[in-house]
Design an enzyme around this catalytic site. Structure first.
Site, short mmCIF file in Angstrom:
data_model
loop_
_atom_site.label_atom_id
_atom_site.label_comp_id
_atom_site.label_asym_id
_atom_site.label_seq_id
_atom_site.Cartn_x
_atom_site.Cartn_y
_atom_site.Cartn_z
N HIS A 467 45.02 34.84 43.30
CA HIS A 467 44.05 35.61 42.51
C HIS A 467 43.51 34.78 41.34
CE1 HIS A 467 42.48 39.37 40.60
NE2 HIS A 467 42.67 38.66 39.51
N GLU A 468 44.42 34.23 40.55
CA GLU A 468 43.99 33.47 39.37
C GLU A 468 43.23 32.22 39.79
OE1 GLU A 468 43.91 34.79 36.56
OE2 GLU A 468 45.21 36.48 37.08
N HIS A 471 39.63 32.98 40.13
CA HIS A 471 38.91 32.89 38.85
C HIS A 471 38.63 31.41 38.52
CE1 HIS A 471 39.14 37.07 37.77
NE2 HIS A 471 40.46 37.11 37.78
N HIS A 474 35.74 30.19 40.41
CA HIS A 474 34.52 30.73 39.81
C HIS A 474 34.05 29.81 38.67
CE1 HIS A 474 32.54 34.56 37.83
NE2 HIS A 474 31.68 33.59 38.02
#
Ligand SMILES: [Zn+2]
Length: 527
Positions: A467-468, A471, A474
């Site tokens: 998940h991290e 980011h 991104h």
């Protein structure tokens, strides 16, 4: 003294990675003071221009301005969230109202607002590309939202409220961290921790040693009102102790009680919202998010709430029907009996998965592997580059064509100076205007095993890492001209999209088969 401060000159390291090996805490405040002054000067140069506002004479210098402040702030806040020693915490408390006052001085600047409003009114007459057009719109919207159109008396009160709120928020974080550390649960005997894996037990013994409690076991608390170990601890009293400690944070009537702080935050936010023409803080915040209104948020929550509550009630009935389940059933029993039901009904033992999720394999053969399959990225560890803590690792990332993309820092382990939870932040955001490549950081709070022991992750922790890293991608993949849009600077209620997409690869066969290998035997996970 400040003139040789490594914070004031651009770093000579690859990608401009801060010289954490040379930065000392006492350099931060003087660097911030200098950065505030430089930023104010830069804004003054924009508003002093007598000719009509144009994109070139207003928006471009505005986007170039504050580069020093941006660098100093990102360097500092990376440390203050992941390694907030007492000294760093004291600096952050001093800094909070100063930073707030500086930000208000810029975004409530009447002369700057007039120029930006002029650009905004004439958008259709200007020859702008999409990014430039959106940039002018965003600056106008954000300054208006911040209160730039208010009269001077209202702006003065607004600035006071923002400063007080900045101080209170910092106090809240500091007290929460202190109480979380203080409430870590000490066990005298390993028998009280029956059910924990060998790795978790060694982490607890190490945490005790670190606190000068040799021979004992310390379970540090997580951010949430629960704890990953509640699923495994067979001793009900041990589960109760951990849950009670987690739930009592910030409300024990001690020096770290957060209730008065929270109440003042809520009152001041309400006053600020009214000052800005909104009836509630929620209305003020959602006004500039994709949701737009508190009603839209509530409608979404209401659609979820009753099916979720019905599910939870059904689950509780099933859990209570498990042989040996206590009556009355308590919150600290929930995870433990959920695990039992999983084992008996579905034949899944999530604790038994840990040996297949050794952290290094998950990272290299899972997270990085998925990114190289999907995007052609190549990762090289850079042990030669300095970081803010010995546990932090640095990876250089190259694109498929060999071009440099940026740096990825991973700070995996929990420590008393780190705030709870997991997050991504940027030390540098990509921007063509400033010629910056991205440097992104991922923080998790995985208990650190004793030296020489492997770090075996839970499925939850594997999910958090993917998940991290979503980011992080991104931030790494940003290709913008203007720094305002760099990194992950999208609406807060949209920012979870890339991270959730990246979670998709955890159980994707090509990825899972590659990383989920037993840490001792190398055996694949049997599907
Ligand atoms: Zn997230």
């Amino acid at each position: 003294m400040t003139s040789d401060s490594p914070l004031l000159a651009p770093s000579d390291l690859p990608y401009g990675l801060p010289r954490y090996d040379r930065i000392t805490p006492e350099q931060y405040l003087p660097a911030f003071e200098q950065a505030f002054a430089e930023h104010r000067r830069e804004i003054g140069n924009i508003t002093r221009v007598r000719s009509m506002a144009t994109f070139e004479n207003t928006m471009v210098p505005l986007e170039r301005s504050g580069a020093l402040l941006d660098r100093v702030a990102r360097t500092f806040y990376t440390v203050s969230s992941a390694d907030a020693t007492d000294e760093i915490q004291r600096i952050e408390e001093q800094l909070a109202p100063l930073m707030s006052a500086h930000e208000d001085a810029i975004r409530l600047d009447g002369a700057l607002y007039v120029r930006i409003a002029h650009l905004h009114e004439n958008l259709d007459r200007l020859d702008l590309d999409d990014e430039q057009r959106y940039l002018a719109q965003r600056h106008y919207t954000e300054m208006t939202h911040a209160g730039a159109a208010l009269d001077e008396a209202a702006k003065t009160r607004l600035t006071e409220l923002n400063q007080r709120l900045a101080t209170l928020t910092t106090t809240f974080e500091k007290q929460l961290l202190a109480d979380t550390n203080d409430l870590a649960v000490v066990f005298d005997d390993a028998a009280e921790l029956d059910g924990l894996s060998e790795g978790a037990l060694s982490a607890a013994a190490q945490a005790a040693t670190d606190r000068g409690l040799e021979g004992k076991y310390v379970i540090t608390l997580t951010l949430f009102t629960g704890h990953p170990y509640l699923a495994n601890l067979t001793n009900r009293d041990s589960r109760r102790k951990i849950m009670d400690a987690s739930r009592s944070r910030g409300s024990r009537g001690n020096a770290d009680d957060n209730r008065a702080t929270l109440l003042e935050i809520v009152r001041l936010r309400a006053e600020r919202a009214r000052l800005l023409g909104f009836s509630t803080h929620a209305e003020y915040i959602t006004d500039d998010q994709t949701a737009r209104t508190p009603e839209a948020v509530e409608a979404m929550l209401r659609r979820l709430a009753s099916p979720a509550a019905a599910n939870a009630r059904r689950e509780q009935e099933a859990l209570q029907a498990t042989p040996g389940a206590p009556d009355p059933f308590a919150a600290h029993d929930w995870a433990f009996y959920t695990e039992k039901v999983r084992a008996t009904t579905y034949d899944i033992d999530t604790a038994a998965l840990r040996p297949w999720f050794e952290a290094e394999r998950v990272l290299q053969d899972g997270v990085f592997h998925a990114a190289s399959l999907l995007y052609g990225l190549r990762f090289t560890e850079r042990r030669d580059l300095p970081t803010y803590h010995p546990d932090v690792r640095v990876f250089e990332i190259h694109n498929e064509d060999g071009s440099a993309l940026g740096l990825y820092l991973l700070d995996l382990y929990t420590r008393d100076t780190k705030r709870g939870g997991a997050w991504m932040n940027s030390i540098a955001v990509q921007s063509e205007l400033r010629g910056h490549a991205p440097i992104v950081v991922n923080n998790l709070n995985v208990p650190k095993p004793a030296a020489g022991k492997p770090t075996l992750l839970s499925l939850d922790e594997v999910t958090t890492l993917f998940h991290e890293f979503g980011h992080a991608l991104h931030g790494l993949f940003a290709t913008v001209t203007y720094p305002h849009f760099g990194g992950t600077a999208v609406f807060r209620d949209f920012v979870e999209f890339p991270s959730q997409v990246n979670e998709m690869w955890i159980l994707w066969a090509e990825v899972l088969d590659n990383y989920a290998r037993h840490f001792e035997t190398g055996e694949p996970l049997d599907a």
